[in-house]
Design an enzyme around this catalytic site. Structure first.
Site, PDB file in Angstrom:
ATOM      1  N   TYR A 109      -1.547  -1.225  10.323  1.00  0.00           N
ATOM      2  CA  TYR A 109      -1.763  -1.849   8.886  1.00  0.00           C
ATOM      3  C   TYR A 109      -1.311  -1.335   8.500  1.00  0.00           C
ATOM      4  O   TYR A 109       0.073  -1.396   7.568  1.00  0.00           O
ATOM      5  CB  TYR A 109      -3.309  -0.864   8.563  1.00  0.00           C
ATOM      6  CG  TYR A 109      -3.654  -0.963   7.307  1.00  0.00           C
ATOM      7  CD1 TYR A 109      -3.664  -2.321   6.915  1.00  0.00           C
ATOM      8  CD2 TYR A 109      -2.990  -0.283   6.491  1.00  0.00           C
ATOM      9  CE1 TYR A 109      -4.036  -2.715   5.254  1.00  0.00           C
ATOM     10  CE2 TYR A 109      -3.285  -0.264   5.258  1.00  0.00           C
ATOM     11  CZ  TYR A 109      -3.718  -0.649   4.451  1.00  0.00           C
ATOM     12  OH  TYR A 109      -3.881  -1.487   2.966  1.00  0.00           O
ATOM     13  N   SER A 130       1.417  -1.373   0.031  1.00  0.00           N
ATOM     14  CA  SER A 130      -0.100  -0.314   0.004  1.00  0.00           C
ATOM     15  C   SER A 130       1.207   1.524  -0.140  1.00  0.00           C
ATOM     16  O   SER A 130       2.516   1.383   0.291  1.00  0.00           O
ATOM     17  CB  SER A 130      -0.513  -0.053   1.662  1.00  0.00           C
ATOM     18  OG  SER A 130      -1.498   1.133   1.309  1.00  0.00           O
TER      19      SER A 130
END
Length: 255
Positions: A148, A135
């Site tokens: 995350y 990401s």
């Protein structure tokens, strides 16, 4: 190019888009996710439409026995797509430690285990591909989703290292780093949002081309160098402002 592939997190979102794109190319599939009904429906549709073999393998990759079942299937494929993952949203100290540990288990441990299962046979054959979904969150602090962001930073670093290790053996290892992605049809639209199909296509093209990293979308290709060059203090300030706004409006910054 790919005769067969394992795709994790395949029942919806970007994972489903990976599966559809690969099926269009004639790739046989092992589709992995927890939701058996959605997997079986997708496998049946892709088999009937494209004439491929598509197997639905329901598994919870945070459960050791399920993870080993999937690792056995990953050992002989041409392409492994490590797409499964999730992120808890909230202040780290207020969220359940058990849930966040599970997040690490899925985003990091399962990805590492499946990669370790797939890589030896690929290296032995002198060909293969591993696509790990990271990401843009890997590049900046992530208040409100600290675990995350940290897991995606691991995925990026891990993948770049394996890219260098396995390239001489003919194995392509690529990190896909999407930004805001509409994983469902009812999510927002706008300049910073990309469709899941576009993200999946970009990732598959990148691993096919042997690239170490793929950042889909012109907007993120412009943003990423700025993030890399910006002082860390500035990134923390901006990230904190985004987190504060998300708390006030009850809207996830990564939704």
């Amino acid at each position: 190019m790919w005769r067969n592939a394992v795709v994790t997190g395949a029942s919806s979102g970007i994972g489903e888009s990976f599966a559809r794109s690969l099926a269009e190319q004639g790739t046989d599939l092992v589709l992995v996710a927890r939701r058996k009904d959605l997997l079986e429906r997708l496998a049946g549709e892709l088999s009937g439409r494209f004439g491929i073999r598509a197997e639905a393998l329901d598994a919870d990759l945070t459960e050791p026995a399920d993870l080993e079942r999937v690792a056995e299937r990953a050992a002989g494929v041409d392409l492994l797509v490590n797409n499964a993952g999730y992120g808890a949203f909230g202040a780290f100290h207020e969220l359940s430690l058990a849930d966040q540990s599970k997040e690490v288990g899925l985003n990091v441990t399962a990805l590492m285990r499946l990669t370790h299962a797939a890589a030896p046979s690929m290296a032995g054959r002198g060909r293969g591909g591993i696509l790990n979904v990271a990401s843009v969150a890997a590049y900046a602090p992530s208040p409100g989703s600290a675990v995350y962001g940290a897991t995606k930073a691991f995925v990026l670093s891990f993948t770049e290292s394996l890219h260098a290790e396995l390239k001489p053996a003919g194995v392509h290892v690529t990190a896909l780093c999407p930004g805001f992605t509409r994983t469902e049809d009812d999510q927002p639209t706008g300049l910073m949002w990309m469709s899941r199909d576009a993200v999946a296509r970009a990732g598959l093209e990148a691993v096919r081309g042997g690239r170490a990293m793929c950042v889909p979308g012109a907007q993120y290709k412009v943003l990423l160098p700025a993030m890399r060059l910006a002082p860390r203090g500035l990134l923390r300030t901006v990230s904190s402002a985004v987190w504060s706004r998300a708390v006030q409006t009850h809207v996830r910054p990564d939704a």
